[in-house]
Design an enzyme around this catalytic site. Structure first.
Site, short mmCIF file in Angstrom:
data_model
loop_
_atom_site.label_atom_id
_atom_site.label_comp_id
_atom_site.label_asym_id
_atom_site.label_seq_id
_atom_site.Cartn_x
_atom_site.Cartn_y
_atom_site.Cartn_z
N SER A 1 -3.39 -3.51 0.77
CA SER A 1 -2.16 -4.19 1.17
C SER A 1 -2.45 -5.66 1.45
O SER A 1 -3.46 -5.98 2.08
CB SER A 1 -1.62 -3.52 2.44
OG SER A 1 -0.52 -4.24 2.94
N GLY A 2 -1.54 -6.53 1.00
CA GLY A 2 -1.74 -7.96 1.20
C GLY A 2 -1.55 -8.41 2.64
O GLY A 2 -2.35 -9.19 3.17
N HIS A 3 -0.51 -7.89 3.30
CA HIS A 3 -0.15 -8.50 4.58
C HIS A 3 -1.10 -8.15 5.73
O HIS A 3 -0.97 -8.69 6.82
CB HIS A 3 1.31 -8.23 4.95
CG HIS A 3 1.63 -6.83 5.35
ND1 HIS A 3 1.88 -6.49 6.65
CD2 HIS A 3 1.78 -5.70 4.63
CE1 HIS A 3 2.17 -5.19 6.71
NE2 HIS A 3 2.12 -4.70 5.49
N ALA B 1 0.82 -1.22 0.00
CA ALA B 1 0.00 0.00 0.00
C ALA B 1 0.85 1.27 0.00
O ALA B 1 0.42 2.30 -0.50
CB ALA B 1 -0.93 -0.01 1.20
N THR B 2 2.06 1.19 0.55
CA THR B 2 2.91 2.39 0.54
C THR B 2 3.20 2.79 -0.90
O THR B 2 3.08 3.95 -1.28
CB THR B 2 4.22 2.12 1.32
OG1 THR B 2 3.87 1.78 2.67
CG2 THR B 2 5.13 3.33 1.31
N CYS C 1 3.92 1.56 12.62
CA CYS C 1 4.68 2.36 11.65
C CYS C 1 5.30 3.59 12.28
O CYS C 1 6.10 4.27 11.65
CB CYS C 1 3.80 2.76 10.48
SG CYS C 1 3.56 1.39 9.37
N ASN D 1 -5.48 3.55 11.41
CA ASN D 1 -4.75 2.38 11.89
C ASN D 1 -4.41 2.43 13.37
O ASN D 1 -4.04 1.43 13.95
CB ASN D 1 -3.47 2.18 11.08
CG ASN D 1 -2.65 3.44 10.96
OD1 ASN D 1 -3.12 4.47 10.48
ND2 ASN D 1 -1.42 3.39 11.42
N THR E 1 9.20 -7.41 -13.58
CA THR E 1 8.59 -8.75 -13.62
C THR E 1 7.71 -8.96 -12.39
O THR E 1 8.15 -8.74 -11.26
CB THR E 1 9.69 -9.83 -13.69
OG1 THR E 1 10.50 -9.53 -14.82
CG2 THR E 1 9.10 -11.22 -13.81
N GLN F 1 -6.77 -0.61 6.26
CA GLN F 1 -7.35 -1.18 7.50
C GLN F 1 -8.85 -1.44 7.37
O GLN F 1 -9.48 -1.88 8.33
CB GLN F 1 -7.07 -0.25 8.69
CG GLN F 1 -5.58 -0.06 8.99
CD GLN F 1 -4.89 -1.29 9.56
OE1 GLN F 1 -5.54 -2.28 9.92
NE2 GLN F 1 -3.57 -1.25 9.62
N1 PLP Z 1 -1.91 2.54 5.26
C1 PLP Z 1 -2.31 2.08 6.46
C2 PLP Z 1 -3.56 2.62 7.08
C3 PLP Z 1 -1.55 1.10 7.11
O1 PLP Z 1 -1.95 0.64 8.31
C4 PLP Z 1 -0.37 0.62 6.49
C5 PLP Z 1 0.49 -0.36 7.17
O2 PLP Z 1 0.72 -0.28 8.36
C6 PLP Z 1 -0.02 1.12 5.22
C7 PLP Z 1 -0.81 2.09 4.64
C8 PLP Z 1 1.20 0.65 4.50
O3 PLP Z 1 0.97 -0.61 3.93
P1 PLP Z 1 2.16 -1.51 3.37
O4 PLP Z 1 2.83 -2.11 4.57
O5 PLP Z 1 1.50 -2.53 2.50
O6 PLP Z 1 3.07 -0.63 2.59
#
Ligand code: PLP
Length: 374
Positions: A198-200, A68-69, A321, A148, A236, A178
């Protein structure tokens, strides 16, 4: 082990692990014209369809990224590069994740006007505050769906529809990290031109995410090369990670409502237990039940976090984060007085009342043990 830090990351599910392994075995380059390439491409196509369907989008509107970043950076810098010569105002909320807040800061340093909308004194966001800040000079509004650190649900749908009514040309981006697979997320309902996933955070591997880009919205790509992802994001493709992301999304998409119910009951139970033990719940009652911010008076959050860790209970202080850096988000929501003693408890549907009982018992043990040391 009791894992209550699912907003930081989630354990990959069996389906995602199996799909990653399959993606490793199907090792062809998806761009190759031979059968091995086509087999790999098929895994990507399948995952793209699942993710598109889960948010009510078309497959051609989904671009895989490293997370997502990257998705949010692509949306924000891309919108600026597409429109920034004529318009230079960006509107965000004051509680965005750094994946949005820091690209905005970068643009501000380059001369862009960034308007950050704060919650009002009642700790709530109002759509009209965003809408009133917009004007002809605004190129993008970026608002997260679920915060988050507190679980607060921002009125994204109301904000975006109000903006689009007055200024249809302003692009809308939503960080749905989230919210995805926790609350219903439909791009058309939200009114988002762009959306980051975001996948994780949904039991898929780390290092994979997606950007939804509405058909007709054209952004310059940030990564040039071999033209993968329809020329938008070269490099790729990571077939195993994409396949894992698709498998987790497929597993979760049919249970959003039932998991929400289960996790709401857990949040209610945690709230009750906190009230009984004089632990303050910072999160508002209508926040996402998956994230609960609590404050334990007189116990510094990092000390308590490490105490709990020794008992194999994993939680977060504030946000994962903002490690090492004090986040301003709790202050924005009116909780600055307790930001040093705040823990973030974040659930998955695998969490249980027994987990909460253990957490509360160990917080109480910490209170008495650490008090003795004083
Ligand atoms: N946005 C939110 C609200 C998040 O909680 C996070 C991850 O903590 C991110 C963005 C970033 O996601 P990623 O770890 O996939 O870059």
């Amino acid at each position: 082990m009791i894992y209550l830090d699912n907003a930081a990351t989630t354990a990959p599910c069996r389906e995602a692990i199996d799909a990653v392994n399959k993606g490793l075995e199907v090792f062809g380059n998806p761009s190759s014209l031979h059968r091995l390439g086509l087999d790999a491409e098929l895994l990507i196509t399948n995952a793209r369809e699942i993710i598109a369907e889960s948010i009510g989008a078309e497959s051609s509107e989904i671009y895989f990224t490293s997370g997502a970043t990257e998705s949010s950076n692509t949306a924000i810098f891309g919108a600026f590069r597409a429109h920034g010569k004529r318009k230079n105002k960006l509107i965000i909320s004051s509680v965005e994740h750094p994946a949005t807040a820091n690209p905005a800061l970068q643009l501000e340093e380059q001369g862009c006007e960034v308007v950050r909308i704060s919650p009002r004194a009642d700790g709530r966001f109002y759509a009209e505050d965003f809408i009133n800040a917009a004007d002809e000079n605004t190129f993008l509004i970026s608002v997260m769906y679920v915060n988050n650190e507190t679980g607060y649900i921002l009125p994204v749908q109301e904000i975006f529809s109000g903006i689009k009514k007055k200024y249809p040309q302003i692009l809308t981006h939503c960080d749905c990290v989230q919210g995805y697979m926790k609350l219903p997320v439909k791009v058309k309902k939200l009114g988002a031109d762009m959306l980051s996933l975001s996948g994780h955070k949904i039991h898929a591997p780390k290092g994979i995410g997606a950007l939804y880009l509405k058909r007709g919205v054209h952004l310059p790509s940030l990564i040039y090369g071999g033209g993968q992802e329809s020329g938008f994001r070269s490099g790729t493709e990571s077939v195993p990670l994409i396949a894992g992301f698709g498998a987790a999304a497929e597993k979760l998409s049919s249970t959003v409502n039932s998991r929400y119910k289960k996790v709401s009951a857990l949040r209610d139970y945690l709230t009750k237990r906190c009230e009984e033990e004089s632990i303050t719940v910072n999160s508002q009652p209508d926040a996402s039940p998956y994230v609960v911010s609590i404050a334990v008076e007189n116990l510094k959050s990092e000390v308590l976090l490490h105490y709990l860790e020794k008992k194999e209970i994993y939680v977060s202080s504030g946000s994962a984060c903002s490690k090492g850096k004090k986040s301003s988000v709790l202050g924005e929501f009116g909780h600055s007085a307790v930001s040093d003693v705040t823990l973030r408890i974040s659930f998955s549907s695998e969490s249980s009342e027994a987990d909460i009982d253990s957490l509360i018992a160990e917080i109480n043990n910490a209170r008495s043990e650490l008090a003795k040391l004083k």
